[in-house]
Design an enzyme around this catalytic site. Structure first.
Site, mmCIF file in Angstrom:
data_model
loop_
_atom_site.group_PDB
_atom_site.id
_atom_site.type_symbol
_atom_site.label_atom_id
_atom_site.label_comp_id
_atom_site.label_asym_id
_atom_site.label_seq_id
_atom_site.Cartn_x
_atom_site.Cartn_y
_atom_site.Cartn_z
ATOM 1 N N ASP A 153 15.197 16.456 -24.397
ATOM 2 C CA ASP A 153 14.160 17.265 -24.127
ATOM 3 C C ASP A 153 12.975 16.526 -24.624
ATOM 4 O O ASP A 153 13.083 15.591 -25.612
ATOM 5 C CB ASP A 153 14.176 18.698 -24.904
ATOM 6 C CG ASP A 153 13.684 19.618 -24.020
ATOM 7 O OD1 ASP A 153 12.523 19.192 -23.268
ATOM 8 O OD2 ASP A 153 14.063 20.963 -23.843
ATOM 9 N N ASP A 213 10.543 24.572 -16.223
ATOM 10 C CA ASP A 213 11.574 25.152 -16.513
ATOM 11 C C ASP A 213 11.957 26.227 -15.118
ATOM 12 O O ASP A 213 10.941 26.966 -14.882
ATOM 13 C CB ASP A 213 12.165 26.050 -17.486
ATOM 14 C CG ASP A 213 12.320 24.757 -18.777
ATOM 15 O OD1 ASP A 213 12.241 23.598 -18.372
ATOM 16 O OD2 ASP A 213 12.512 25.328 -19.877
#
Ligand SMILES: *[C@@H]1O[C@H](CO)[C@@H](O)[C@H](O)[C@H]1NC(C)=O
Ligand SMILES: *[C@@H]1O[C@H](CO)[C@@H](O)[C@H](O)[C@H]1NC(C)=O
Length: 403
Positions: A153, A213
């Site tokens: 990430d 997301d």
């Protein structure tokens, strides 16, 4: 000569770890289970070894593995808040009492693979230790545990360091000698989408999260499809065996999607040559949800060996409906006719072969959700679509004209 040179450059510019020759398939806990570490009050839904094992068993015994689902992926929040005295990452002992290596062994013994999560920055998005300044140690630790996939990430990062940081992890992964699929969040954090260095990203990552997301709603799925339809920075041209754009997880089986919308997510992810990572509770899926997730004809489109990402080829001016086409290895096409608007009755839509960018006069057409051959169509396909996110998905086999 120039073409040959270009072909060589093209081949040498993709990450060469032998993995993800077709988009990876599996399960990833994030969208459904987030950072639920509360095993005391919510033992059935906290992100413990038991949860991952249960999902792995269901993948194996309910048929998901047979149709290609393979990776069981752990997302954020799996570790302790601080590194150990030796500087190593420590799995949260309440969640993983026997450690990650034991879980990896159990998952491998079922013929499946295991993925883990880290972050390139100083911390993960959930505030756990990031990999900055510890890249080699962390990656070696993952390899020693038997990890098969790493999602990296980009929280708590200086994004101007991505272009050195993500490749440094590529190198470290390679140096372990263990093939580890590498999923980067590199593009997702860059705000000027047209300046995303997709060439460099494809050279270093098997997958890359391009956009926001996914959330458990039709709105979210629709936004993602729309963003990919716009094909920012020609992103489809970077997809191919070993390298995939990643529109994020499948939420089929969760709370947000109707039957039609679930079919549309599955169809569109297949058109986009997307990784198929379910984020749902495999213990509670209904039969129709399983049928969509295990639709082998749609999965075959996703997994087509040519690896050419589909494109939105037509959109009406009001953006109420659109058509997508994906070229397949056997010379046929996958087509989706997708209706977005929320008003009115089911209506009939016509897609001409010219709109679909299919060079044919007539073609055999097969419906991939009804599993039915519809016969020979000439010049166009007509289909009835209800409102609010429905689609039809077809396989179109052009009929060669004989003279
Ligand atoms: C490491 O990189 C080399 C060269 O690109 C490649 O041939 C090899 O398969 C890679 N090894 C692993 C474990 O990824
Ligand atoms: C980010 O990194 C660049 C290059 O290392 C540096 O010039 C810049 O000041 C950094 N920005 C922040 C906010 O730390």
């Amino acid at each position: 000569m120039i073409l040959l040179l270009l072909a060589i450059l093209q081949v040498s510019s993709a990450l060469d770890n032998g993995l993800a020759r077709t988009p990876p398939m599996g399960w990833l806990n994030w969208e459904r289970y987030r950072c639920n570490t509360d095993c005391k009050n919510d033992p059935a839904n906290c992100i413990s070894a038991d949860l991952f094992l249960e999902m792995a068993k269901l993948m194996k015994y309910e048929g998901y593995a047979d149709v290609g689902y393979e990776y069981v992926n752990i997302d954020d929040c799996w570790m302790e808040r601080e590194r150990g005295a030796d500087g190593k990452l420590v799995p949260n002992p309440e969640l993983f009492p026997e450690g990650i290596a034991a879980l990896a062994d159990a998952i491998h013994s079922m013929g499946l693979k295991i993925g883990i999560y880290e972050d390139y920055g100083t911390k993960t998005c959930g505030g756990y230790p990031g990999t900055k300044d510890h890249i080699e140690d962390d990656v070696n630790l993952f390899a020693s545990w038997g990890i098969d996939s790493l999602k990296l990430d980009g929280c708590y990062c200086n994004t101007s360091e991505f272009s050195t940081g993500y490749p440094a992890v590529t190198k470290a992964l390679n140096a372990t000698g263990r093939p580890i699929l590498y999923s980067c969040s590199w593009p997702a954090y860059l705000h000027d989408k047209d300046k995303v260095p997709y060439g460099d990203i494809a050279e270093n990552c098997n997958l890359w999260r391009n956009y926001a997301d996914i959330q458990d709603s039709w709105d979210s799925v629709q936004n993602i499809i729309n963003w990919f339809g716009d094909n920012h920075g020609d992103l489809a041209s970077y997809a191919g065996p070993g390298n995939w754009n990643d529109p994020d997880m499948l939420i089929i089986g969760d709370y947000g999607l109707s039957f039609e919308q679930s079919q549309t997510q599955m169809a569109m992810w297949a058109m986009m040559a997307a990784p198929l990572y379910m984020s749902n509770d495999l213990r509670t899926l209904r039969q129709w949800q399983k049928d969509i997730l295990m639709n082998q004809e749609v999965i075959a489109v996703d997994q087509d060996p040519l690896g050419k990402q589909g494109l939105r080829v037509f959109q009406d001016p009001k953006k109420h409906y659109e058509y997508w086409t994906r070229e397949l290895a056997d010379g046929t096409y996958a087509v989706v006719m997708y209706r977005r608007d929320t008003s009115g009755l089911p209506r009939s839509y016509t897609a001409t072969f010219a709109q679909l960018k299919i060079d044919a006069k007539s073609a055999y057409v097969r419906d991939l959700f009804r599993h039915m051959d519809l016969g020979v169509y000439t010049d166009q396909i007509t289909a009835t679509l209800p409102p609010s996110g429905s689609c039809k998905m077809f396989k179109v086999t052009p009929i060669k004209e004989e003279f």
